[in-house]
Scaffold this motif. Structure first.
Motif, short mmCIF file in Angstrom:
data_model
loop_
_atom_site.label_atom_id
_atom_site.label_comp_id
_atom_site.label_asym_id
_atom_site.label_seq_id
_atom_site.Cartn_x
_atom_site.Cartn_y
_atom_site.Cartn_z
N CYS A 35 0.86 -1.19 0.00
CA CYS A 35 0.00 0.00 0.00
C CYS A 35 0.90 1.24 0.00
CB CYS A 35 -0.86 -0.06 1.25
SG CYS A 35 -1.80 1.41 1.58
N CYS B 2 -3.50 8.84 0.55
CA CYS B 2 -4.08 8.04 -0.54
C CYS B 2 -5.25 8.84 -1.11
CB CYS B 2 -4.55 6.69 0.02
SG CYS B 2 -5.76 5.87 -1.02
N CYS C 121 -5.04 -3.44 1.04
CA CYS C 121 -5.40 -2.03 0.80
C CYS C 121 -6.15 -1.48 2.02
CB CYS C 121 -6.27 -1.98 -0.46
SG CYS C 121 -7.08 -0.41 -0.75
N TYR D 258 -7.78 1.19 2.23
CA TYR D 258 -9.07 1.79 1.85
C TYR D 258 -10.18 0.73 1.78
CZ TYR D 258 -12.71 4.39 -0.48
OH TYR D 258 -13.92 4.97 -0.78
S1 SF4 Z 1 -5.18 2.40 0.70
FE1 SF4 Z 1 -5.51 1.12 -1.11
S2 SF4 Z 1 -5.91 2.60 -2.75
FE2 SF4 Z 1 -4.94 3.72 -1.06
S3 SF4 Z 1 -2.71 3.66 -1.47
FE3 SF4 Z 1 -3.19 1.91 -0.17
S4 SF4 Z 1 -3.50 0.22 -1.61
FE4 SF4 Z 1 -3.70 2.13 -2.77
#
Ligand code: SF4
Ligand code: SF4
Length: 430
Positions: free
Chosen positions: A326, A345, A393, A395
């Motif tokens: 990430c 992000c 991730c 998110y």
């Molecule tokens: S949270 Fe998910 S979308 Fe955001 S930088 Fe990390 S991997 Fe990428």
């Protein structure tokens, strides 16, 4: 020497006496006779094969030390990173009205001011310390090409700054492609534009349903015309967002691109991704709910592997399995919103509690906010997929739970797809 902890072993259907070995850490692969694998497992492999398998990272002197090195890898990368990457959200305005746009209710005539752009340039100069030799900016929106003047003024300053430091300056655009005309692209290429990512959500009628202009008119033909005009000025990567109703239509898009002469020599990368739903009760201007909330949803296995196969079959390049983490973990990567508020992000823009500072006061400690150590659990430490995942991730976890309180574990997805991906690469790229 012992077998690597990060080794996957798959059958090879065409010859049952062979096994396919894949290192998730070194991203290496080899087909070997079963007896060589068994000898390697039992410590009785020949010196020649020992040397070969060691080179591929499949035999290691100490698997415990290997695991520790994988855990320390992100620290090591951060310590030696010579690049600074800043995503700049130039505006939250758009000439499209995509049905699933996650910026939703935040959008409007909101643009980065000249004062904020000047502060941004100062922030970047301060962050570009000794040891840095590459400055990369991703211009993002809304639609970044609605802020063409700001792109040019920021780029002029940063290009001159990077050159004064013997460093490189380059930038990319994440654009819907409707305003990407040849003249403007040429001007931007002279200022450092190297890459453009344009989204096509399937063949014409599907794309036009999902990504119309604000007026309701289809945008597909305009985008294709612009790609034809500009493909030789910057590397144009085509992305596409699918849901469970549309993914089966995407192969027709690939056929269409070929027919229009946008062949793999002109389009260096194609990648299709699932649309994600917006967090429950949040921001979305529509009732769109046909996206996903987790990469492990069973329909995504079929969709992901089929679309990847089609991309490769048509001769286009797409992502290979590779070490991935990430971007929040990257200490030299930031997202600056149009109003000067800093995030880690783009997906978290506007979410309460996820700003990490602003251009006036700088960056605060965000290790708790974004749960930087969340993957340092026993489960991840022992996981063969750790180098491809590092906890997934943040998110996606936020989407499901409204906070970052758990791993976004992709084990089921890797179990279901990785073997196919590796075999696709052998079939189409070896
Ligand atoms: S949270 Fe998910 S979308 Fe955001 S930088 Fe990390 S991997 Fe990428
Ligand atoms: S989140 Fe899951 S797949 Fe990822 S490293 Fe941890 S255990 Fe493995």
């Amino acid at each position: 020497m012992q077998l690597s902890h990060f080794l996957k072993v798959y059958p090879w259907e065409e010859d049952p006496d062979l096994l396919l070995l894949f290192s998730t850490r070194q991203i290496s692969k080899i087909l070997i006779p079963k007896e060589v694998y068994l000898a390697a497992k039992n410590g009785g492999v020949s010196p020649l094969n020992t040397s070969l398998l060691s080179e591929l990272g499949m035999l290691v002197p100490d698997p415990q030390a290997e695991k520790q090195a994988a855990i320390s890898w992100l620290e090591a990368l951060n310590a030696t990173n010579s690049e600074l990457t800043v995503t700049v959200v130039l505006n939250l305005d758009c000439n499209f009205a995509c049905t699933y746009c996650y910026e939703g209710d935040m959008k409007g005539r909101l643009y980065m001011s000249a004062q904020t752009a000047a502060r941004l340039v100062d922030f970047i100069k301060q962050r570009f310390g000794p040891g840095k030799n590459a400055l990369n900016i991703d211009f993002y929106g809304g639609e970044p090409l609605l802020s063409i003047g700001t792109i040019k003024s920021i780029s002029r300053e940063l290009k001159a700054f990077a050159e004064s430091r013997d460093a490189s300056y380059s930038f990319s655009l994440v654009t819907n492609g409707a305003l990407l005309k040849r003249k403007v692209t040429q001007e931007l290429a002279d200022l450092g534009l190297t890459n453009v990512k344009i989204t096509l959500d399937g063949p014409p009628e599907v794309h036009d349903r999902y990504r119309p202009f604000k007026s309701g008119k289809g945008s597909f033909d305009v985008i294709i015309k612009n790609i034809k005009e500009t493909w030789d000025l910057a590397k144009i990567g085509i992305g596409g967002n699918f849901d469970r109703h549309t993914y089966a239509e995407f192969p027709r898009l690939l056929g269409y691109l070929e027919k229009e002469g946008l062949t793999p020599d002109k389009i260096p990368a194609v990648k299709f991704d699932p649309i994600t739903n917006s967090p429950e009760g949040d921001l979305s201007p529509t009732d769109y709910r046909d996206g996903c909330m987790s990469i492990n949803e069973p329909w995504l296995v079929e969709a992901g592997t089929q679309l990847r196969e089609e991309i490769l079959k048509h001769g286009y390049n797409t992502l290979k399995p590779k070490p991935l983490f990430c971007l929040i973990e990257n200490r030299d990567a930031f997202v600056v919103n149009y109003d000067g508020v800093i995030y880690k992000c783009p997906a978290f823009i506007g979410q309460n509690g996820y700003a990490v500072g602003d251009l006036k006061s700088g960056v605060n400690d965000y290790s708790q906010t974004y749960q930087l150590d969340i993957w340092k659990t026993e489960e991840c430490r022992e996981c063969v997929y750790l180098p491809l995942c590092y906890g997934g991730c943040r998110y996606m976890t936020f989407l499901r739970n409204g906070q970052i309180d758990q791993l976004d574990c992709k084990k089921d997805y890797f179990d279901a797809t990785l073997e196919t991906y590796i075999k696709q690469d052998i079939q189409y790229r070896s």
